[in-house]
Design a protein around this motif. Structure first.
Motif, short mmCIF file in Angstrom:
data_model
loop_
_atom_site.label_atom_id
_atom_site.label_comp_id
_atom_site.label_asym_id
_atom_site.label_seq_id
_atom_site.Cartn_x
_atom_site.Cartn_y
_atom_site.Cartn_z
N LYS A 117 0.86 -1.17 -0.45
CA LYS A 117 0.03 0.12 -0.23
C LYS A 117 0.80 1.11 -0.01
CE LYS A 117 -4.00 -2.15 2.25
NZ LYS A 117 -4.94 -2.02 3.66
N ALA A 118 1.98 1.12 0.76
CA ALA A 118 2.82 2.18 0.90
C ALA A 118 3.43 2.59 -0.45
CB ALA A 118 3.86 2.23 2.01
N ALA A 119 3.91 1.45 -1.24
CA ALA A 119 4.72 1.57 -2.54
C ALA A 119 3.61 1.90 -3.44
CB ALA A 119 4.96 -0.15 -2.86
N LEU A 226 13.46 -0.42 5.31
CA LEU A 226 14.72 0.42 5.21
C LEU A 226 14.02 2.00 5.31
CD1 LEU A 226 16.52 -0.99 2.31
CD2 LEU A 226 17.20 -1.02 4.73
N ARG A 227 12.80 2.16 4.64
CA ARG A 227 12.37 3.74 4.68
C ARG A 227 12.02 3.84 6.14
NH1 ARG A 227 15.61 3.12 0.79
NH2 ARG A 227 14.99 3.77 -1.38
N ASN A 232 17.38 5.58 3.09
CA ASN A 232 16.89 6.00 1.77
C ASN A 232 17.87 5.61 0.78
OD1 ASN A 232 14.21 6.99 2.60
ND2 ASN A 232 15.44 8.81 3.34
N ALA A 233 18.96 4.82 0.92
CA ALA A 233 19.75 4.34 -0.16
C ALA A 233 19.09 3.46 -1.18
CB ALA A 233 21.14 3.50 0.55
N GLY A 245 11.42 7.42 -1.76
CA GLY A 245 11.14 7.46 -0.23
C GLY A 245 9.87 7.32 0.09
N LEU A 246 9.69 7.39 1.34
CA LEU A 246 8.14 7.31 1.81
C LEU A 246 7.45 8.31 1.39
CD1 LEU A 246 8.45 5.62 5.54
CD2 LEU A 246 7.55 4.64 3.21
N GLY A 247 7.88 9.68 1.18
CA GLY A 247 7.62 10.61 0.65
C GLY A 247 7.17 10.86 -0.73
#
Length: 248
Positions: A117-119, A226-227, A232-233, A245-247
């Motif tokens: 969902k985040a992706a 990771l995020r 954030n690599a 990233g998550l944003g």
């Protein structure tokens, strides 16, 4: 005689993983994913039935907290993942988080479904094609859960298997063919579900053929872990998702 020693307290970021007793893949794939960014992965297996059905998946709630408690609290674990897409679908994301945080209060928790969902949010996915290995009652629950989050399941196909051991032996070539077939439809991205499915290794080729993001359970979960931990690599072979990233 007594020996002198120094203590090294900075050993790099740590993550925790609860994986299924039957899973034959996730340790290998997440191990490769995290190696380049120096993450220590602590893991514990949770007892489960060999057949993936709603009535067997729900049983894992009984031992989830005890299993999470075996992950070392002194290691500085930043996030913990429950590595089962179908199990999260049946138990519910909130319940999984509650059970794990009962042993590790305040630690970020994820799973393949929450990570998906985040992706989808950061990639702007509104229509999703799904490749599943599951039997109908598990796949149907997954599709309904995804659509309840506002993402349309616009194409779907399944290998219709009930046992993780069989799923783990489905060839990457077969998985790639399925992803390309489903991804050729009207969708913004394709998701190959199940942590036991060898989908991650097909992502670079699948994205090249389709020209759109390709996602899978272990990939989205590793990215989310990771995020959430502030790492954030980019990761080689992780696909377009790792550009974000998550944003977003």
């Amino acid at each position: 005689m007594p020996l002198a020693y120094d203590l090294q307290t900075d050993r790099g970021p740590a993550m925790g993983l609860i994986l299924l007793q039957t899973d034959e893949l996730i340790e290998v794939e997440l191990g490769k994913l995290f190696l380049d960014v120096g993450v220590r992965l602590y893991q514990n297996r949770i007892a489960c039935m060999p057949e993936v059905r709603p009535e067997t998946l729900v049983l894992m709630a009984e031992t989830m907290t005890d299993c999470a408690a075996m992950l070392p609290k002194e290691a500085g674990i930043r996030s913990i993942a429950y590595g089962c897409t179908s199990g999260t679908t049946i138990l519910g994301e909130a319940r999984v988080t509650e059970l794990i945080q009962a042993a590790h209060p305040g630690v970020s928790v994820t799973n393949p479904l929450s990570a998906l969902k985040a992706a989808c949010r950061v990639l702007g996915v509104r229509k999703l094609g799904i490749v599943s290995p599951y039997v109908v009652d598990v796949s149907g629950a997954l599709n309904e859960t995804i659509e309840s989050s506002g993402v349309e399941v616009s194409a779907y196909g399944s290998f219709e298997q009930a046992e993780d051991h069989t799923v783990a032996m489905i060839s990457p070539a077969s998985i790639l063919d399925a992803i390309v077939d489903i991804g050729g439809s009207d969708c913004d991205a394709v998701f190959a579900s199940c942590t036991a499915l060898r989908a991650m290794e097909t992502i670079p080729e699948a994205e090249s053929r389709l020209g759109k993001p390709v996602l899978c359970s272990n990939q989205v979960m590793g990215w989310h872990m990771l995020r959430m931990a502030g790492i954030n690599a980019p990761v080689a072979g992780g696909g377009r998702l790792f550009d974000h990233g998550l944003g977003g």
